[in-house]
Design a protein around this motif. Sequence first.
Motif, short mmCIF file in Angstrom:
data_model
loop_
_atom_site.label_atom_id
_atom_site.label_comp_id
_atom_site.label_asym_id
_atom_site.label_seq_id
_atom_site.Cartn_x
_atom_site.Cartn_y
_atom_site.Cartn_z
N LEU A 1 -8.83 -0.94 0.89
CA LEU A 1 -8.47 0.58 0.90
C LEU A 1 -7.84 0.64 2.27
O LEU A 1 -8.32 0.01 3.45
N ASN B 1 -6.94 0.38 -10.64
CA ASN B 1 -6.63 0.81 -9.17
C ASN B 1 -6.67 2.25 -8.93
O ASN B 1 -6.27 2.80 -7.96
N ASN B 2 -7.87 2.91 -9.63
CA ASN B 2 -7.84 4.27 -9.37
C ASN B 2 -9.44 4.47 -8.75
O ASN B 2 -10.30 4.76 -9.59
N GLY C 1 -1.69 6.12 3.33
CA GLY C 1 -2.98 6.34 3.14
C GLY C 1 -3.22 7.56 2.57
O GLY C 1 -2.58 8.68 2.88
N PRO C 2 -4.69 7.90 1.89
CA PRO C 2 -5.37 6.94 1.61
C PRO C 2 -4.93 6.12 0.29
O PRO C 2 -4.20 7.06 -0.64
N SER C 3 -4.67 4.84 0.01
CA SER C 3 -4.23 4.14 -0.90
C SER C 3 -4.84 2.93 -1.21
O SER C 3 -5.76 2.43 -0.35
N THR C 4 -5.01 2.37 -2.27
CA THR C 4 -5.86 1.05 -2.42
C THR C 4 -5.07 0.09 -3.29
O THR C 4 -3.89 0.26 -3.96
N PHE D 1 0.88 -1.20 -0.05
CA PHE D 1 -0.08 -0.11 0.06
C PHE D 1 1.02 1.14 0.08
O PHE D 1 2.06 1.60 0.59
N GLY D 2 0.57 2.21 -0.57
CA GLY D 2 1.08 3.48 -0.43
C GLY D 2 0.80 4.12 0.79
O GLY D 2 -0.15 3.68 1.51
N GLY E 1 -8.74 12.25 -2.13
CA GLY E 1 -8.68 10.82 -1.40
C GLY E 1 -9.48 10.71 -0.29
O GLY E 1 -9.40 9.80 0.44
#
Length: 112
Positions: free
Chosen positions: A35, A60-61, A15-18, A12-13, A67
Amino acid sequence: MGKSIILLKKDFGPGPSTLKFTFLENGEKKTGFALLFEGSYYVYKNQCQHLPVELDWLDNNFLEDDGGFIICATHGAIYEPTSGLCVSGPCKGKSLNTMAYTITRDELVVTI
Ligand code: FES
């Protein structure tokens, strides 16, 4: 015991990331996404509640530009990240389908 998908927390990047993933449901290929939002994880099936389409046009967007919310790329439905509830758009009041998961020190284990 059911099947599971393992996602690594390190992938994961910030946050927030998915993280998007693929699974089979009744022999059909489906996708879901996990998420990371404000330090907690949430896992949803990648299916808008307006029409049976995936939420992300670009792979993945899933998030609005700032965000703060999940957005469907097709008609702009807005979903709360922590509940999956659609708060704006054509499916207002409906919720994304959640997927069960467990957390270990380094992984999210999603139950299929
Ligand atoms: S398909 Fe998602 S808002 Fe219409």
